[in-house]
Scaffold this active site. Sequence first.
Site, short mmCIF file in Angstrom:
data_model
loop_
_atom_site.label_atom_id
_atom_site.label_comp_id
_atom_site.label_asym_id
_atom_site.label_seq_id
_atom_site.Cartn_x
_atom_site.Cartn_y
_atom_site.Cartn_z
N HIS A 191 0.81 -1.24 0.00
CA HIS A 191 0.00 0.00 0.00
C HIS A 191 0.83 1.26 0.00
O HIS A 191 0.27 2.35 0.15
CB HIS A 191 -0.92 0.04 1.22
CG HIS A 191 -1.96 -1.02 1.26
ND1 HIS A 191 -3.23 -0.84 0.76
CD2 HIS A 191 -1.91 -2.27 1.73
CE1 HIS A 191 -3.93 -1.95 0.94
NE2 HIS A 191 -3.15 -2.84 1.52
N LYS B 95 -9.09 13.34 4.74
CA LYS B 95 -8.14 12.24 4.71
C LYS B 95 -7.16 12.44 5.85
O LYS B 95 -7.15 13.52 6.47
CB LYS B 95 -7.37 12.20 3.38
CG LYS B 95 -6.79 13.57 2.99
CD LYS B 95 -6.17 13.55 1.59
CE LYS B 95 -7.16 13.69 0.47
NZ LYS B 95 -7.24 12.52 -0.42
N ARG B 96 -6.35 11.42 6.17
CA ARG B 96 -5.31 11.63 7.17
C ARG B 96 -4.47 12.85 6.79
O ARG B 96 -4.27 13.13 5.60
CB ARG B 96 -4.42 10.39 7.28
CG ARG B 96 -5.05 9.27 8.08
CD ARG B 96 -5.33 9.69 9.50
NE ARG B 96 -4.13 9.72 10.29
CZ ARG B 96 -3.80 8.82 11.20
NH1 ARG B 96 -4.62 7.81 11.46
NH2 ARG B 96 -2.69 8.91 11.88
N LYS C 190 0.07 14.50 1.22
CA LYS C 190 -1.30 14.74 0.76
C LYS C 190 -1.57 16.23 0.52
O LYS C 190 -2.55 16.61 -0.08
CB LYS C 190 -2.30 14.18 1.76
CG LYS C 190 -2.26 12.64 1.86
CD LYS C 190 -3.19 12.12 2.94
CE LYS C 190 -3.08 10.63 3.21
NZ LYS C 190 -3.72 9.80 2.18
N THR D 50 -8.95 6.23 -1.85
CA THR D 50 -10.28 5.63 -2.01
C THR D 50 -11.35 6.69 -1.74
O THR D 50 -12.45 6.60 -2.28
CB THR D 50 -10.48 4.42 -1.07
OG1 THR D 50 -9.99 4.78 0.22
CG2 THR D 50 -9.72 3.21 -1.58
N LYS E 123 -15.05 7.70 -3.55
CA LYS E 123 -16.32 7.95 -2.86
C LYS E 123 -16.89 9.30 -3.26
O LYS E 123 -18.10 9.44 -3.51
CB LYS E 123 -16.10 7.91 -1.33
CG LYS E 123 -15.71 6.52 -0.82
CD LYS E 123 -15.11 6.53 0.58
CE LYS E 123 -14.43 5.19 0.86
NZ LYS E 123 -13.52 5.21 2.03
C1 26Q Z 1 3.25 0.37 10.32
C2 26Q Z 1 4.20 0.06 11.28
C3 26Q Z 1 4.04 0.53 12.58
C4 26Q Z 1 2.92 1.28 12.90
C5 26Q Z 1 1.99 1.59 11.95
C6 26Q Z 1 2.15 1.13 10.64
C7 26Q Z 1 1.15 1.46 9.62
C8 26Q Z 1 -0.19 1.54 9.93
C9 26Q Z 1 -1.12 1.89 8.97
C10 26Q Z 1 1.53 1.70 8.31
C11 26Q Z 1 0.59 2.04 7.34
C12 26Q Z 1 -0.75 2.14 7.66
C13 26Q Z 1 -1.79 2.52 6.69
C14 26Q Z 1 -1.56 2.81 5.43
C15 26Q Z 1 -2.62 3.23 4.52
O1 26Q Z 1 -3.75 3.48 4.93
N1 26Q Z 1 -2.32 3.33 3.23
C16 26Q Z 1 -3.32 3.72 2.25
O2 26Q Z 1 -3.93 2.55 1.76
C17 26Q Z 1 -5.03 2.86 0.93
C18 26Q Z 1 -5.70 1.56 0.55
O3 26Q Z 1 -4.92 0.87 -0.38
C19 26Q Z 1 -4.60 3.66 -0.27
O4 26Q Z 1 -5.75 4.05 -0.98
C20 26Q Z 1 -3.81 4.90 0.16
O5 26Q Z 1 -3.28 5.55 -0.97
C21 26Q Z 1 -2.70 4.50 1.12
O6 26Q Z 1 -2.06 5.65 1.62
#
Ligand code: 26Q
Length: 804
Positions: A356, A532-533, A538, A640, A644
């Site tokens: 991702h 979004k976050r 972004k 995503t 939406k």
């Molecule tokens: C990893 C290690 C330690 C702590 C936290 C994490 C961690 C947690 C959540 C790393 C990444 C995430 C989330 C990532 C995320 O939401 N990515 C998004 O995924 C979407 C679905 O595929 C995409 O549409 C977005 O572009 C992407 O940013």
Amino acid sequence: MPKDLHNTLDAASMRASILRHLTYSLGKDDAHASRYDWRMAMSLALRDLVVDPWFASTRETYEAMGKRVYYLSMEFLIGRLIEDVAVNLGVDDIARDAIASFGQNYDAIVADEPDAALGNGGLGRLAACFLDSLSTLGIPAYGYGIRYEHGLFEQHFEDGRQVESPETWLAQRHVWEFERPEARYDIGFGGYVSTSVGHHTWHPAETVVASAYDTPIVGWKGDWANTLRLWAAMPTQLFDLASFNRGDYITASEPEALARTISRVLYPDDSSDKGKELRLKQEYFFTSASIQDLLRRFLSEGYALEDLADHVAIQLNDTHPAIAGPEFVRLLVDVHGMEIGKAISVVRGCLAYTNHTLLPEALERWTEDLFARILPRHHRIIEIIQDTCLADTGVRIIEGGMVKMGELAFVMAHKVNGVSALHSQLVKETVFADLHAAFPDRILNQTNGITPRRWLYSCNPPLRALIDETIGSGWADDLERLDGLAVHADDANFRAAFRAAKSENKEHLAAWLKARDGVVVDPAAMFDVQIKRVHEYKRQLMNILETVALWNDIRDNPNGDWTPRVKLFGGKAAPGYVAAKAIIHLINDVAKVINADPVTRDLLQVVFPANYNVTMAELLIPAADLSEQISTAGKEASGTGNMKLALNGALTIGTLDGANVEIRDKVGAENFFLFGMTAAEAVAKRAEPDFARNAISASPRLARVLGQIAGGVFSGADRGRYEALVANLYAHDYFLVTCDFDAYFAAQREVDTAYRDTACWGRMAVLNTARMGWFSSDRTIADYAREIWNTGSLKKKRSAKDDG
Ligand code: 26Q
């Protein structure tokens, strides 16, 4: 059963069921029931309707002797469930009438349910959409994750700064789940490995128990239901009786507290939180429990271990469950006596991995020390995997004292996918270039999707009604039928109705903002939405800089022909992400000044409602006119929210990044406001010396804005508040805000012009909705099933049987 549930179930029997639950499940007299009690009773009545299709699905899956999909994800960002269940069962109107007969308001009851916020953002919400589509398609599947006691933190603003507080969704009873005390597994940590005659045994130093909670996930029309199984951590032993009897109560309950820590809280960082021991333990905890559980199910059905890949498809949602590979190998070798080379290839047949992100800081790595200390046996197994699979590739999983989870996931998976066409291409060219050269058939693309049930049918009643009237029902599980709306884009009456639906949603949002925050917005203005976050890539910063520039222009010429706008922001920053928090602070500071300006008051407003979550998204998305998808090209894997918003008739202003590229292809370039550098141009730009300084010098408009921000126009007495932020733009600007600024500003003025031409805007908006059908997560899941899992729908088989 409930194929035609809506015909057989009426408000009277629903009413009776609610009353029965209120009385006998909750022990409440209806004369004294609170809103909470009514919500519980209504939820239980709805839950009853899910149980039969759930059992039927489980039975049919068992009888088919086919494959089950296991979706392993650290996050499931579900939101509320009541409406989801009612709408999927087709009993939302009946439930509304039934609850009204007790003098209760359906919408208020629905709004009383807290969000299940077991995720950070896109990745977690994608998992939730996938569960909905797996059930709608009738593909036998389990979601596996963690039952966090506390989901994503709640966000408040204090003087414009983000402040976090713990989220407490389990303070009230979570009615949708069933506790499964019989489904328990031991999970070990630490200790050592002993070897005798070639056989290895891991002796963990510490053990916790994973205990299952199941939530049925019912698909469209209630035809099929799968299971979301979340693991809670428990102590092996409740407390130490000896210490307790000695009167040392704290020592007595220590083991319990320690064990429960593992499933206590979701890590709130959506890119990475490097090297945290508890995070590694969480990952191993839920992955091991899930693999043990699916292996037990497989063996109970009497199959041979060699045939695992015919019955088990495991999808890894990013690298967070990548320990699944070595854990599965360990169980096959150490417990079931399989030869290790054989075990590796059997496991690879089962596993697939979704990437991702390309952001280097988001690629998971663990120090070898920590890893070997917590998981000594897995450490050795990874070394063997490395020697067996990567011998002549030049790639290593363990390198420079780090264990690289992306490389591990890649070699243990038979397929690896990115989440948009552009992203998958970049995965091949950048992060996994060497591995792609060695295994050229492994990487493929699966463009993300969204469930149309939650993200159109249920969150947008006015548009749902208009679509039903225009093309009939049947589009909610066959979204490309929306294409039938396209011919109406040139019909002024239809456009007026489409516009009326949008206005109704804007009024609804305006009323909510007024009631919650006391903020008054004008629904006649354009609603310009970035939700979004909060992340530097972004570029919420670019949006707020453009806002200030527009404010300047309006003040310079207050009688100009301006298009009134409300800029809406929503999103949380990771608690330790200083730069993102500064951006939030700046947006709130700018809002305060601009919203108080009598000159611009009716033309420009900035609104940032705190605590953006799934439920707030369901309110904002139907009300949006303009969708901001302005990430630095090459950085957003897919997005995503972009899907939406476009599905709900918002027009996109965006860069060629992630799935924006495919959205633009589908809706038509003429119905999309494109600006900015491409991914390749962005890379080239960063190589130019002084690119940011040069961009700022070339843009008097931007230079003026930066001068104002650095000079304290928005930070009052605290003049230096944004000095560092502005200095960083001059000196580094890794995300190229300065370089894309002028193009962005110009695109926004095109947006202004288009919006004022109601016919033109309406036509574009209709064509966006009409052409977004491809982005249904049903399409995404059907593609995963065909191209990765080699599995299909049992619902289809069932109806073939019924017909013949
Ligand atoms: C990893 C290690 C330690 C702590 C936290 C994490 C961690 C947690 C959540 C790393 C990444 C995430 C989330 C990532 C995320 O939401 N990515 C998004 O995924 C979407 C679905 O595929 C995409 O549409 C977005 O572009 C992407 O940013």
